[in-house]
Design an enzyme around this catalytic site. Structure first.
Site, PDB file in Angstrom:
ATOM      1  N   GLY A 164       1.183   6.993   1.560  1.00 47.61           N
ATOM      2  CA  GLY A 164       1.300   7.034   0.110  1.00 47.61           C
ATOM      3  C   GLY A 164       2.115   5.893  -0.457  1.00 47.61           C
ATOM      4  O   GLY A 164       2.678   6.002  -1.555  1.00 47.61           O
TER       5      GLY A 164
ATOM      6  N   CYS B 242      -5.283  -0.396  -4.554  1.00 51.09           N
ATOM      7  CA  CYS B 242      -4.633   0.622  -5.376  1.00 51.09           C
ATOM      8  C   CYS B 242      -5.512   1.027  -6.558  1.00 51.09           C
ATOM      9  O   CYS B 242      -6.309   0.231  -7.053  1.00 51.09           O
ATOM     10  CB  CYS B 242      -3.309   0.082  -5.909  1.00 51.09           C
TER      11      CYS B 242
ATOM     12  N   LYS C  38      -5.281  -9.128  -0.552  1.00 53.10           N
ATOM     13  CA  LYS C  38      -5.715  -8.290   0.568  1.00 53.10           C
ATOM     14  C   LYS C  38      -6.902  -7.439   0.145  1.00 53.10           C
ATOM     15  O   LYS C  38      -6.802  -6.610  -0.766  1.00 53.10           O
ATOM     16  CB  LYS C  38      -4.562  -7.402   1.036  1.00 53.10           C
TER      17      LYS C  38
ATOM     18  N   GLY D 159      -6.432   0.312  13.503  1.00 54.12           N
ATOM     19  CA  GLY D 159      -6.397   0.230  14.959  1.00 54.12           C
ATOM     20  C   GLY D 159      -7.678  -0.333  15.536  1.00 54.12           C
ATOM     21  O   GLY D 159      -8.584  -0.768  14.811  1.00 54.12           O
TER      22      GLY D 159
ATOM     23  N   GLY E  96      -1.122  -5.307  13.118  1.00 57.55           N
ATOM     24  CA  GLY E  96      -0.684  -4.126  12.393  1.00 57.55           C
ATOM     25  C   GLY E  96      -0.385  -2.931  13.262  1.00 57.55           C
ATOM     26  O   GLY E  96       0.716  -2.792  13.794  1.00 57.55           O
TER      27      GLY E  96
END
Length: 314
Positions: free
Chosen positions: A82, A140, A175, A227, A275
């Site tokens: 969040g 967002c 991004k 991942g 990441g």
């Protein structure tokens, strides 16, 4: 194929340029997976990174979603944190002094619910010692547009990019969200909006269910998948975007090893972000730097730039 001189010590030249920002090597940390960097100072040599991208920063502090908000999946993880963060003012007052002392560029990931919020965060970051660049999270929701994510609409993506760029004295990276039908169109739009570079991909939307309780595994029900599971999707999108834009691309998605990173660079990425691998191996980013160097030496390539976009199709 472009070649440059090797570094003075005879090792391959690992330097890359992201707009006007020069990195000593192409390996960055991905926002949201590396905290504010200090959390890793006793686990790896932070000074060996190409750049640090910090946890996303909003105008005001955010508490994030209730737990559980992380769940392991096959070949990856789902998160619904969040966007919890300390807010831009506390970030500047409490985090930037440490970050400014690192010998690597610090890129601040920013997020907002309106263009005005993105603008205000950008303004507050200008002139702050140590801030070398801004990464704009356009995944967002735009609250004034009914919650539609900025990154799913090329026009909205271009608008927020132009607004941030107009107020930033440092390079602006955008991004991109993978949750679109044509990521190339969005990339082209943010390039037209003035972006100095694009990074991709952000997480894919997914969910998991606990069979014992018959409830969602995440309190938020849905979350972002990251991942190794998303690497093929990310690689394909980087390849597609590289054919559309002329600005540098930073590849993200399932990068755990130097081999992963090199695949992204062959597909057209100038640099990469590590990441989810940071949660498994805190030294992952440093290991990728070492692995790329070893590859270049083995192949007798004097520069990392000699492989960017050099995918052979026949």
């Amino acid at each position: 194929m472009e070649y440059v001189k090797t570094a003075d010590n005879g090792r391959p030249d690992m330097r890359v340029n992201i707009g006007s920002l020069q990195l000593e090597n192409p390996v960055m940390t991905a926002s949201g997976t590396f905290g504010y960097a200090r959390e890793f100072e006793n686990l790896m040599n932070l000074h060996r990174l190409g750049a640090v991208i910090v946890k996303g920063i909003s105008l005001h502090p955010r508490q994030g979603n209730p737990p559980p908000r992380i769940v392991e999946t096959a070949c990856g993880m789902l998160n619904a944190i969040g966007l919890q963060n300390v807010g831009v003012d506390r970030f500047i007052a409490e985090k930037m002094n440490y970050l400014a002392g690192l010998n690597v560029p610090v890129i601040v990931n920013i997020l907002g619910d309106s263009i005005a919020e993105y603008e205000e965060i950008t303004v507050r970051l200008q002139g702050v010692p140590g801030v070398a660049g801004i990464e704009v999270n356009i995944s967002c929701p735009n609250v004034k547009k009914g919650g539609v994510a900025f990154g799913t609409d090329p026009k909205m993506a271009a608008s927020v990019t132009a607004a941030v760029k107009a107020r930033s004295k440092v390079p602006v990276m955008v991004k991109l969200s993978p949750n679109v039908s044509d990521i190339g169109a969005v990339a082209l739009a943010v390039q037209d909006g003035g972006a100095d570079s694009v990074s991709l991909i952000n997480t894919l939307i997914g969910m998991a269910i606990d069979l014992k309780t018959r409830k969602p595994a995440l309190a938020n029900v849905i979350g972002g998948l990251s991942g190794p599971a998303i690497k093929p999707v990310a690689l394909r999108m980087v390849y597609e975007v590289a054919k559309k834009v002329s600005i540098p691309i930073i590849g993200i998605g399932g990068i755990e090893t130097a081999e992963d990173a090199l695949e992204f660079m062959l597909a057209g990425a100038t640099a990469v972000q590590v990441g989810t691998a940071n949660f498994i191996n805190p030294r992952a980013s440093e290991d990728v730097v070492d692995g790329i160097t070893a590859y270049l030496m083995k192949e007798k390539l004097p520069s990392i730039r000699s492989i960017i976009g050099q995918l052979e199709l026949s």
